[in-house]
Motif scaffolding. Structure first.
Motif, PDB file in Angstrom:
ATOM      1  N   SER A  83       0.821  -1.211   0.000  1.00 35.52           N
ATOM      2  CA  SER A  83       0.000   0.000   0.000  1.00 35.52           C
ATOM      3  C   SER A  83       0.851   1.256   0.000  1.00 35.52           C
ATOM      4  O   SER A  83       2.029   1.236   0.353  1.00 35.52           O
ATOM      5  CB  SER A  83      -0.929   0.016   1.212  1.00 35.52           C
ATOM      6  N   TRP A  84       0.226   2.311  -0.426  1.00 33.20           N
ATOM      7  CA  TRP A  84       0.757   3.653  -0.263  1.00 33.20           C
ATOM      8  C   TRP A  84      -0.432   4.522   0.066  1.00 33.20           C
ATOM      9  O   TRP A  84      -1.345   4.693  -0.740  1.00 33.20           O
ATOM     10  CB  TRP A  84       1.450   4.186  -1.505  1.00 33.20           C
ATOM     11  N   THR A  85      -0.414   5.032   1.293  1.00 34.34           N
ATOM     12  CA  THR A  85      -1.472   5.940   1.725  1.00 34.34           C
ATOM     13  C   THR A  85      -0.821   7.117   2.438  1.00 34.34           C
ATOM     14  O   THR A  85       0.331   7.033   2.865  1.00 34.34           O
ATOM     15  CB  THR A  85      -2.459   5.267   2.694  1.00 34.34           C
ATOM     16  N   ILE A  86      -1.568   8.176   2.578  1.00 34.78           N
ATOM     17  CA  ILE A  86      -1.068   9.321   3.338  1.00 34.78           C
ATOM     18  C   ILE A  86      -0.734   8.874   4.753  1.00 34.78           C
ATOM     19  O   ILE A  86       0.290   9.261   5.317  1.00 34.78           O
ATOM     20  CB  ILE A  86      -2.103  10.474   3.347  1.00 34.78           C
ATOM     21  N   GLU A  87      -1.582   8.018   5.325  1.00 35.88           N
ATOM     22  CA  GLU A  87      -1.338   7.519   6.685  1.00 35.88           C
ATOM     23  C   GLU A  87      -0.006   6.776   6.764  1.00 35.88           C
ATOM     24  O   GLU A  87       0.799   7.009   7.662  1.00 35.88           O
ATOM     25  CB  GLU A  87      -2.482   6.607   7.122  1.00 35.88           C
ATOM     26  N   ASP A  88       0.249   5.864   5.804  1.00 35.91           N
ATOM     27  CA  ASP A  88       1.522   5.133   5.782  1.00 35.91           C
ATOM     28  C   ASP A  88       2.698   6.098   5.646  1.00 35.91           C
ATOM     29  O   ASP A  88       3.727   5.946   6.302  1.00 35.91           O
ATOM     30  CB  ASP A  88       1.572   4.142   4.607  1.00 35.91           C
ATOM     31  N   TYR A  89       2.541   7.078   4.766  1.00 36.50           N
ATOM     32  CA  TYR A  89       3.596   8.051   4.546  1.00 36.50           C
ATOM     33  C   TYR A  89       3.885   8.839   5.821  1.00 36.50           C
ATOM     34  O   TYR A  89       5.044   9.037   6.188  1.00 36.50           O
ATOM     35  CB  TYR A  89       3.207   8.999   3.411  1.00 36.50           C
ATOM     36  N   LEU A  90       2.840   9.269   6.523  1.00 33.10           N
ATOM     37  CA  LEU A  90       3.029  10.043   7.750  1.00 33.10           C
ATOM     38  C   LEU A  90       3.667   9.202   8.857  1.00 33.10           C
ATOM     39  O   LEU A  90       4.528   9.697   9.595  1.00 33.10           O
ATOM     40  CB  LEU A  90       1.697  10.642   8.221  1.00 33.10           C
ATOM     41  N   VAL A  91       3.292   7.943   8.956  1.00 36.14           N
ATOM     42  CA  VAL A  91       3.921   7.052   9.945  1.00 36.14           C
ATOM     43  C   VAL A  91       5.400   6.873   9.620  1.00 36.14           C
ATOM     44  O   VAL A  91       6.259   6.938  10.500  1.00 36.14           O
ATOM     45  CB  VAL A  91       3.188   5.693  10.007  1.00 36.14           C
ATOM     46  N   SER A  92       5.710   6.673   8.348  1.00 31.92           N
ATOM     47  CA  SER A  92       7.107   6.534   7.927  1.00 31.92           C
ATOM     48  C   SER A  92       7.894   7.804   8.218  1.00 31.92           C
ATOM     49  O   SER A  92       9.020   7.750   8.718  1.00 31.92           O
ATOM     50  CB  SER A  92       7.155   6.210   6.434  1.00 31.92           C
ATOM     51  N   LEU A  93       7.299   8.952   7.908  1.00 33.15           N
ATOM     52  CA  LEU A  93       7.948  10.234   8.177  1.00 33.15           C
ATOM     53  C   LEU A  93       8.193  10.416   9.675  1.00 33.15           C
ATOM     54  O   LEU A  93       9.278  10.831  10.088  1.00 33.15           O
ATOM     55  CB  LEU A  93       7.091  11.373   7.622  1.00 33.15           C
ATOM     56  N   ASN A  95       8.575   8.065  11.891  1.00 36.10           N
ATOM     57  CA  ASN A  95       9.657   7.158  12.289  1.00 36.10           C
ATOM     58  C   ASN A  95      11.022   7.710  11.905  1.00 36.10           C
ATOM     59  O   ASN A  95      11.977   7.630  12.684  1.00 36.10           O
ATOM     60  CB  ASN A  95       9.449   5.772  11.670  1.00 36.10           C
ATOM     61  N   HIS A  96      11.135   8.279  10.715  1.00 37.63           N
ATOM     62  CA  HIS A  96      12.409   8.858  10.276  1.00 37.63           C
ATOM     63  C   HIS A  96      12.808  10.045  11.153  1.00 37.63           C
ATOM     64  O   HIS A  96      13.979  10.183  11.530  1.00 37.63           O
ATOM     65  CB  HIS A  96      12.348   9.290   8.808  1.00 37.63           C
ATOM     66  N   LEU A 101      16.053  12.392  15.622  1.00 40.33           N
ATOM     67  CA  LEU A 101      16.098  13.019  16.943  1.00 40.33           C
ATOM     68  C   LEU A 101      16.802  12.149  17.975  1.00 40.33           C
ATOM     69  O   LEU A 101      17.386  12.658  18.920  1.00 40.33           O
ATOM     70  CB  LEU A 101      14.679  13.362  17.417  1.00 40.33           C
ATOM     71  N   ASN A 102      16.755  10.855  17.779  1.00 38.85           N
ATOM     72  CA  ASN A 102      17.409   9.934  18.699  1.00 38.85           C
ATOM     73  C   ASN A 102      18.853   9.644  18.311  1.00 38.85           C
ATOM     74  O   ASN A 102      19.506   8.803  18.913  1.00 38.85           O
ATOM     75  CB  ASN A 102      16.616   8.628  18.801  1.00 38.85           C
ATOM     76  N   GLY A 103      19.345  10.317  17.272  1.00 36.91           N
ATOM     77  CA  GLY A 103      20.740  10.177  16.870  1.00 36.91           C
ATOM     78  C   GLY A 103      21.049   8.927  16.083  1.00 36.91           C
ATOM     79  O   GLY A 103      22.210   8.570  15.903  1.00 36.91           O
ATOM     80  N   LYS A 104      20.030   8.244  15.573  1.00 34.94           N
ATOM     81  CA  LYS A 104      20.268   7.045  14.783  1.00 34.94           C
ATOM     82  C   LYS A 104      20.627   7.438  13.378  1.00 34.94           C
ATOM     83  O   LYS A 104      20.289   8.523  12.887  1.00 34.94           O
ATOM     84  CB  LYS A 104      19.024   6.164  14.770  1.00 34.94           C
ATOM     85  N   THR A 105      21.298   6.569  12.687  1.00 33.59           N
ATOM     86  CA  THR A 105      21.679   6.821  11.302  1.00 33.59           C
ATOM     87  C   THR A 105      20.449   6.758  10.424  1.00 33.59           C
ATOM     88  O   THR A 105      19.614   5.863  10.538  1.00 33.59           O
ATOM     89  CB  THR A 105      22.695   5.767  10.819  1.00 33.59           C
ATOM     90  N   TYR A 106      20.326   7.708   9.546  1.00 32.84           N
ATOM     91  CA  TYR A 106      19.204   7.786   8.625  1.00 32.84           C
ATOM     92  C   TYR A 106      19.712   7.587   7.224  1.00 32.84           C
ATOM     93  O   TYR A 106      20.674   8.191   6.815  1.00 32.84           O
ATOM     94  CB  TYR A 106      18.528   9.173   8.769  1.00 32.84           C
TER      95      TYR A 106
END
Length: 109
Positions: A83-93, A95-96, A101-106
């Protein structure tokens, strides 16, 4: 929206493709495409082409509307969904941003 979804289909990993092929093998071979609104014919053809190019085992592709998706598209087959939904996109955003903010590699795809 459909262009992003076609790109998502074309960018599937081999593992994702194998999972969908397995779902198709254990089902009727039917795939459903659900979208918030009815897709114009040109967009349906683009999705059909991407599916055909990536999954030669697809026997049938049905297009349906599903207003609950909130500006999105899903490809479904008996328990497997892409799927690709706005909801999925916002959850992914979210998480990134959390990773940043937690200093993990992106890394981007």
């Amino acid at each position: 929206m459909s262009r992003v979804f076609v790109n998502r289909i074309n960018a599937l990993t081999s593992g994702e493709k194998e999972s969908l092929i397995s779902a198709l093998t254990h089902s009727s071979g039917k795939l459903s495409v659900r979208s918030t609104f009815e897709l114009p014919e040109a967009q349906q053809l683009a999705i059909q082409s991407a599916v055909k190019n990536n999954f030669s085992t697809v026997n049938q592709l049905d297009f349906e509307t599903a207003p609950h998706l909130i500006s999105g598209i899903e490809l479904l087959s008996d328990g497997y969904k892409i799927s690709w939904t706005i909801e999925d996109y916002l959850v992914s955003l979210e998480n990134h941003i959390s990773e940043l903010l937690n200093g993990k590699t992106y890394r981007t795809a």
